[in-house]
Design a protein around this motif. Structure first.
Motif, short mmCIF file in Angstrom:
data_model
loop_
_atom_site.label_atom_id
_atom_site.label_comp_id
_atom_site.label_asym_id
_atom_site.label_seq_id
_atom_site.Cartn_x
_atom_site.Cartn_y
_atom_site.Cartn_z
N ILE A 1 0.82 -1.21 0.00
CA ILE A 1 0.00 0.00 0.00
C ILE A 1 0.86 1.26 0.00
O ILE A 1 0.68 2.15 -0.84
N GLN A 2 1.82 1.36 0.92
CA GLN A 2 2.65 2.57 1.00
C GLN A 2 3.44 2.84 -0.28
O GLN A 2 3.47 3.97 -0.76
N PRO A 3 4.05 1.80 -0.90
CA PRO A 3 4.76 2.07 -2.16
C PRO A 3 3.85 2.08 -3.39
O PRO A 3 4.32 2.19 -4.51
N GLN A 4 2.54 1.94 -3.17
CA GLN A 4 1.53 1.93 -4.23
C GLN A 4 1.82 0.87 -5.30
O GLN A 4 1.67 1.11 -6.49
N LYS A 5 2.22 -0.31 -4.85
CA LYS A 5 2.32 -1.44 -5.77
C LYS A 5 0.94 -1.96 -6.13
O LYS A 5 0.73 -2.54 -7.19
N ILE A 6 -0.02 -1.78 -5.21
CA ILE A 6 -1.43 -2.00 -5.48
C ILE A 6 -2.19 -0.80 -4.93
O ILE A 6 -1.69 -0.09 -4.05
N ALA A 7 -3.39 -0.59 -5.46
CA ALA A 7 -4.19 0.53 -4.95
C ALA A 7 -4.77 0.20 -3.58
O ALA A 7 -4.81 1.05 -2.68
N GLY A 8 -5.25 -1.02 -3.43
CA GLY A 8 -5.86 -1.45 -2.19
C GLY A 8 -6.20 -2.92 -2.26
O GLY A 8 -6.06 -3.56 -3.30
N CYS A 9 -6.66 -3.48 -1.14
CA CYS A 9 -7.01 -4.90 -1.12
C CYS A 9 -7.84 -5.19 0.12
O CYS A 9 -8.01 -4.33 1.00
#
Length: 412
Positions: free
Chosen positions: A27-35
């Motif tokens: 989440i912090q490095p924005q590898k994904i938007a959310g989950c």
């Protein structure tokens, strides 16, 4: 030990390492938007959390009732639906599919060559219902692989899918689809190998043909309503649009790029092609109810979906000679690792922990193209649902990472 740990046998503190792992690494490095992550044991929820955003461009935080594209996590639902008809005596696993699709009697098997120079041979046996449930019938994903986040293999059979207009898009129907498939040669002799394929879309057609109902209506009457899966469907109505997540891919610069805006999405209207292989959207809560039914042997809240022995048959390994995908599979594209993994009637299953390098022998599971995953472990009595929206699913090994954290939290 707190009350939750007593009910679940999972150490709450150790299980909460999921939170740090997801937040710090994704989440912090924005590898994904959310989950979202849901873990339950012995029927008790042990962990549920929503992370990040459902729509970055609009600044919308992930909601607990967010609607996700579950893509190939549709396949186990379709497989369960078809096996309901098996329980009514409408087919046997070794019956030829041509009993329902007569044009499939003309299928040939690819040997060599390409296009007009292609050499084919007679199949040693017909393609069966079991083959469609197991991906062992000689079908492939053809020229559709690129759309699913995987490179086209370039095999002559894959090219033939485009030549014969085998498509799953709007304007097509399941009947159109299976008739087009009858003109494409099989990639290999039925039952001899395994290749991830459009087979479960064929299962969707078989459900329609055997039940006399459109696939969406069959699902609604026989699975969604009995299980209380109130948000699972082939489309997202306007009344639920505010809960529909955006879908992303990782760009060449490793930054997220939106590839399906909820406001403009094709999911806003009911499709003509009801894809049993990948067409559904749904919530974590809905899919958790489906996995709870599986964990409980085919029943939930007094509604029996399948008999327990049918379900046991489904998650046994049906690959030839008891082999694993490491020895049977063609191509690298699927929703599972191969070594030490078997495949049944709609589910992969861990056969051997040492060979697979993964805990949970006897679990059964599948995932979706947007990196969604679930599994059921009968031995440990665990169910897990993970939802996000990132294509392709091979980008990160969420299942492996979550298994390491979850199984190391078992303390009973």
């Amino acid at each position: 030990m707190d009350a939750q740990s007593q009910w679940t046998g999972l150490d709450a503190g150790r299980l909460d390492r999921i939170t740090d792992h997801i937040e710090r690494n994704y989440i912090q490095p924005q590898k994904i938007a959310g989950c979202q992550v849901m873990v339950a044991r012995h029927g008790h929820q042990a962990y549920f959390r929503s992370f990040g955003h459902m729509d970055l461009s609009r600044g919308k935080a992930m909601r607990d009732d967010t609607i996700f594209r579950i893509y190939s996590m549709t396949k186990p639902i379709t497989s369960v639906a078809l096996m309901q008809l098996y329980e009514k005596g409408l087919f046997q696993l070794n019956d030829p599919v041509s009993r329902v699709i007569p044009s499939w009697k003309g299928h040939r098997v690819w040997v060599s060559g390409d296009g007009d120079q292609m050499v084919t041979e007679e199949p040693k046996r017909p393609v069966s219902f079991r083959d469609m449930l197991c991906h062992t019938g000689g079908l492939t994903y053809g020229s559709m692989l690129a759309m699913l986040g995987a490179p086209d293999s370039g095999n002559p059979v894959d090219k033939a899918y485009a030549t014969h207009n085998v498509r799953r898009g709007d304007g097509q129907t399941l009947e159109d689809f299976v008739q087009a498939l009858s003109r494409v040669p099989l990639r290999y002799q039925p039952g001899e190998r395994w290749q991830y394929s459009v087979s479960t879309d064929v299962c969707g057609h078989l459900i329609e043909a055997l039940s006399g109902m459109p696939l969406d209506e069959y699902f609604q009457k026989n699975i969604f309503e009995p299980l209380g899966m109130v948000d699972t469907a082939f489309d997202v109505p306007d009344s639920k649009l505010d809960r529909f997540a955006a879908n992303y891919r990782r760009g060449p610069d490793k930054k997220l790029q939106m590839i399906d805006d909820p406001q403009q999405s094709a999911y806003r209207k009911k499709p003509t092609f009801l894809s049993g292989g990948g067409g559904l959207v749904g919530t974590t809560a809905d899919y958790h109810r489906f996995t709870e039914m599986l964990r409980r042997g085919g029943e939930l809240d007094g509604n029996r979906i399948l008999g327990p022995r049918t379900l046991e048959l489904m998650h046994r390994n049906h690959l030839k000679g008891g082999g694993d995908l490491g020895t049977m599979a063609i191509g690298a594209f699927s929703e599972t690792a191969y070594d030490g993994v078997g495949f049944g009637l709609g589910f992969a299953s861990t056969l051997d922990e040492v060979t697979s390098g993964s805990l949970g022998a006897g679990d059964y599971y599948w995932g979706g193209a947007a990196s969604t995953i679930f599994w059921v472990d009968p031995k440990e009595d665990i169910t897990v649902v993970f939802m996000t929206q990132l294509i392709p699913s091979a980008t990160f090994n969420f299942r492996g990472q979550l298994k390491s954290i979850i199984y190391s939290s078992i303390v009973d």
